[in-house]
Design an enzyme around this catalytic site. Structure first.
Site, short mmCIF file in Angstrom:
data_model
loop_
_atom_site.label_atom_id
_atom_site.label_comp_id
_atom_site.label_asym_id
_atom_site.label_seq_id
_atom_site.Cartn_x
_atom_site.Cartn_y
_atom_site.Cartn_z
N HIS A 124 -0.40 4.48 0.27
CA HIS A 124 -1.07 5.63 0.87
C HIS A 124 -1.55 5.25 2.27
O HIS A 124 -1.43 4.09 2.68
CB HIS A 124 -2.26 6.08 -0.01
CG HIS A 124 -3.30 5.00 -0.17
ND1 HIS A 124 -3.16 3.97 -1.07
CD2 HIS A 124 -4.48 4.79 0.46
CE1 HIS A 124 -4.22 3.18 -1.00
NE2 HIS A 124 -5.03 3.65 -0.07
N LYS B 243 0.85 -1.20 0.00
CA LYS B 243 0.00 0.00 0.00
C LYS B 243 0.88 1.25 0.00
O LYS B 243 1.81 1.36 0.80
CB LYS B 243 -0.91 -0.01 1.24
CG LYS B 243 -1.97 1.07 1.26
CD LYS B 243 -2.87 0.89 2.48
CE LYS B 243 -3.93 1.97 2.55
NZ LYS B 243 -4.77 1.83 3.76
#
Length: 241
Positions: free
Chosen positions: A118, A116
């Site tokens: 963000h 991921k």
């Protein structure tokens, strides 16, 4: 290979798996190109009573091993994505229900398939593995590839592998290259995948159910035809360990 009796919770789990079409019988082509007379689809432990049953079974097996080996303990259950994700969370809760004083602080963790970029970011979700004793929880172990990937993740995150637990140990020898190539078993003696992983990493590898357990459970139900086919399959592919 098979024992004469089973704990009542194992018998109940086998009956439930049979009733829910998690355990089925027929003719199934495996990744190894072997034709198996039985198949256990652990992905179908997906309804409330079924996930409760399998997570309680994992918890019982882990607790039983810990009672027999007093020096053994762990901090985190790591569930490899994707099937390991619900297993690590629900089993952690069942361990606390079983013995909160001993297991109440056990955490869970799992990886993302894609990192991921963000929010909190990163590869991992849940408890940090750094400096922790970790048990991998997963559904099955075939060639051991997925387990080795999970071990690599644990190492990269600074954790220490202390055990592995799976739902089913098929108790069969590792596939030969000849089988992988679709040319059939070369007949050479080989150990099991679980045995090989146990030797390679020096940690306990536990299973909720084994082929031997399934045979005993089916005998108790009078399913002699299925028992004969499973026993014949075992004789054909039994490991040296």
């Amino acid at each position: 290979m098979a024992t004469d009796s089973l704990p009542s919770w194992k018998s109940s789990l086998i009956e439930l798996a049979l009733q829910s079409n998690i355990l089925t019988f027929g003719s199934y082509k495996l990744k190894s190109n072997r034709i198996s007379p039985y198949f256990v689809n652990c992905g179908l432990f997906c309804r409330a009573k079924l996930i409760r049953a399998i997570s309680e079974a994992y918890a019982r097996e882990l607790n039983s091993y810990a009672q027999e080996h007093k020096e053994w303990s762990f901090d985190v259950l790591f569930g490899p994505a994707y099937k390991g994700i619900p297993l690590c969370a629900t089993t952690a809760e069942k361990l606390a229900s079983l013995d909160e004083q001993r297991w109440g602080e056990v955490a869970y963790s799992f990886n993302r398939k894609e990192v991921k970029d963000h929010g909190e970011g990163g590869l991992m979700v849940g408890e940090s593995l750094k400096g922790k004793k970790v048990v991998i929880i997963d559904d099955v172990m075939t060639a051991g590839t997925a387990i080795r990937e999970a071990i690599s993740i644990i190492d990269s995150q600074g954790g220490k592998l202390v055990g592995i637990i799976v739902a089913v140990d098929r108790q069969e020898k590792m596939p030969s290259q000849s089988e992988k190539d679709g040319k059939g078993d070369d007949g050479s003696p080989r150990g099991s995948t679980i045995g090989e992983v146990r030797r390679e990493y020096g940690v306990p590898v536990m299973a909720v159910l084994t082929l031997g357990d399934l045979i005993v459970g089916m005998k108790k139900m009078g399913r002699e035809e299925e028992v004969k086919r499973m026993e014949a399959y075992y004789e054909q592919y039994k490991p040296t360990d």
